[in-house]
Design an enzyme around this catalytic site. Sequence first.
Site: not given
Length: 309
Positions: A159-161
Amino acid sequence: MTTKKADYIWFNGEMVRWEDAKVHVMSHALHYGTSVFEGIRCYDSHKGPVVFRHREHMQRLHDSAKIYRFPVSQSIDELMEACRDVIRKNNLTSAYIRPLIFVGDVGMGVNPPAGYSTDVIIAAFPWGAYLGAEALEQGIDAMVSSWNRAAPNTIPTAAKAGGNYLSSLLVGSEARRHGYQEGIALDVNGYISEGAGENLFEVKDGVLFTPPFTSSALPGITRDAIIKLAKELGIEVREQVLSRESLYLADEVFMSGTAAEITPVRSVDGIQVGEGRCGPVTKRIQQAFFGLFTGETEDKWGWLDQVNQ
């Protein structure tokens, strides 16, 4: 106070003037890091403005939201059209694009209330090479950080969080304090993971190496493009665990990402990599990559989404 970079931002389905795109200070994302985002580039190409690997980026945005159980009202196609709209609205031919899904002012507490919704913005603005235009040719000096990437079972690295990037802040700021341009993180087992905000590649004896995702590296979309382009060029590619010292012994090292594009690394920890400049394999891959936007490289994969089509 913010520096104005464009005229309009797409905000929950509306075009809002840059200076009016505001959120409340009690927004959940400000307190708990509850946001996911993408970094996408629009290139001024031989076909006019094109968004590179547009659908793949929006798919990853949706995937990141799904991992964190964030509800998203907009489909991938709707977000893609919003991207094109904001590029056109700002009269841009090349741009960096930042879609962001975040939890707004839904109340305090780590867990948002039942039935909550998210906010979505898409900004597009001019932005040059992330590590400097000269770095694309001359390369950068990097160091291995004392900060490791988190284990995959603590923070989901697929996830690109927003919250994940506090780790990147530590890695990158440590490098800059010591006079380097970028930092490199190891995983919890001491193997190479990635740069502060980039994937990493090594070249040894003509073979291209890159760490696997199991080393807590983000599944980079530019990384994937480089692997495909390298194979088209007849370059052998191996995804495998890489030791820290392999950086010192490599013939070439480079970083990749939407912002960084393909940036050579000329030294690591003060040790010169290869000839201390952009090596021949890196140069070939750079030329193939940027050739996508001049027409010199055939877009066999349908990676270029025309803004004005």
